[in-house]
Write a protein that holds these residues in place. Sequence first.
Motif, short mmCIF file in Angstrom:
data_model
loop_
_atom_site.label_atom_id
_atom_site.label_comp_id
_atom_site.label_asym_id
_atom_site.label_seq_id
_atom_site.Cartn_x
_atom_site.Cartn_y
_atom_site.Cartn_z
N SER A 44 0.84 -1.19 0.00
CA SER A 44 0.00 0.00 0.00
C SER A 44 0.88 1.25 0.00
O SER A 44 1.82 1.36 0.78
N THR A 45 0.57 2.20 -0.88
CA THR A 45 1.33 3.45 -0.89
C THR A 45 0.67 4.50 -0.01
O THR A 45 1.24 5.57 0.20
N ASP A 46 -0.54 4.20 0.49
CA ASP A 46 -1.23 5.13 1.38
C ASP A 46 -0.68 5.05 2.80
O ASP A 46 -0.51 6.05 3.47
N GLY A 47 -0.46 3.87 3.30
CA GLY A 47 0.08 3.68 4.62
C GLY A 47 -0.96 3.81 5.72
O GLY A 47 -1.98 4.47 5.55
N GLU A 48 -0.69 3.18 6.81
CA GLU A 48 -1.53 3.23 8.01
C GLU A 48 -0.67 3.75 9.16
O GLU A 48 0.53 3.51 9.21
N PRO A 49 -1.29 4.47 10.10
CA PRO A 49 -0.49 5.00 11.22
C PRO A 49 -0.01 3.91 12.17
O PRO A 49 -0.80 3.06 12.58
N ILE A 50 1.27 3.96 12.49
CA ILE A 50 1.89 3.06 13.47
C ILE A 50 2.83 3.90 14.32
O ILE A 50 3.80 4.45 13.79
N ALA A 51 2.54 4.02 15.58
CA ALA A 51 3.40 4.76 16.52
C ALA A 51 3.74 6.16 16.00
O ALA A 51 4.89 6.60 16.09
N GLY A 52 2.77 6.83 15.42
CA GLY A 52 2.98 8.19 14.95
C GLY A 52 3.59 8.31 13.57
O GLY A 52 3.79 9.41 13.08
N LEU A 53 3.91 7.19 12.95
CA LEU A 53 4.49 7.20 11.60
C LEU A 53 3.56 6.46 10.66
O LEU A 53 2.71 5.68 11.09
N SER A 54 3.74 6.68 9.39
CA SER A 54 2.98 5.97 8.38
C SER A 54 3.74 4.71 8.00
O SER A 54 4.98 4.71 7.96
N GLY A 55 3.02 3.63 7.75
CA GLY A 55 3.72 2.41 7.39
C GLY A 55 2.86 1.44 6.62
O GLY A 55 1.64 1.58 6.55
N ASN A 56 3.52 0.47 6.03
CA ASN A 56 2.85 -0.64 5.36
C ASN A 56 3.62 -1.92 5.71
O ASN A 56 4.61 -1.87 6.45
N GLY A 57 3.20 -3.02 5.17
CA GLY A 57 3.85 -4.29 5.48
C GLY A 57 5.31 -4.34 5.05
O GLY A 57 6.16 -4.88 5.76
N LEU A 58 5.61 -3.75 3.90
CA LEU A 58 6.99 -3.75 3.40
C LEU A 58 7.90 -2.93 4.31
O LEU A 58 9.00 -3.37 4.65
N LEU A 59 7.43 -1.75 4.74
CA LEU A 59 8.23 -0.94 5.66
C LEU A 59 8.43 -1.66 6.98
O LEU A 59 9.52 -1.61 7.56
#
Length: 183
Positions: A44-59
């Motif tokens: 996903s290039t949109d990303g979901e918030p994780i601990a104040g940062l944007s992320g996806n499975g690859l990150l």
Amino acid sequence: MKLHDELPVDHRLSQVYRVGAGLCGTALLVFGCLGLADGLSFFSTDGEPIAGLSGNGLLSLVSVLVAAVLIAGAVIGGNTASTVNITVGTLFVLSGFANLAVLDSSANLLAFRIQNVLFSFVMGLVIATFGMYGRVSGKLPYDNPYWRHRHPRPADRATAAPAPALPGSAALPGSAALPGRPA
């Protein structure tokens, strides 16, 4: 003689490298595990918030892998930990620039946002600083193994018997002035 032979295993600099790699590796491991546990979309290039940062499975996966490298460097210690810290820190800063260039585009495979870019810059500088501590400076002490490695002849003179003080000089006993270095 190689530098890794000159730095004792229990040298105090080794602890700085280990602690830096361990702390930064643990922070990245927590971030990566949180992302993997949330079951984020991998590309996903949109990303979901994780601990104040944007992320996806690859990150998240990349974060876990980089954390493993840093923690392995912390376990090995010594010059290896220092070199790992400097290398990973440099890669973080370069990643910040690369991801800054692809923000809001379809090439943003790690779902970076500006807060991720800033985090990448800060974390890269922190990791690299831990790796360079006591290794890169203009004022390293004479007993520092890195200074001795870069200056073998002056290092030999610094450990040799001190030269007698000239009449009228205020040199301290046991201090020898080296060329280019203040007494």
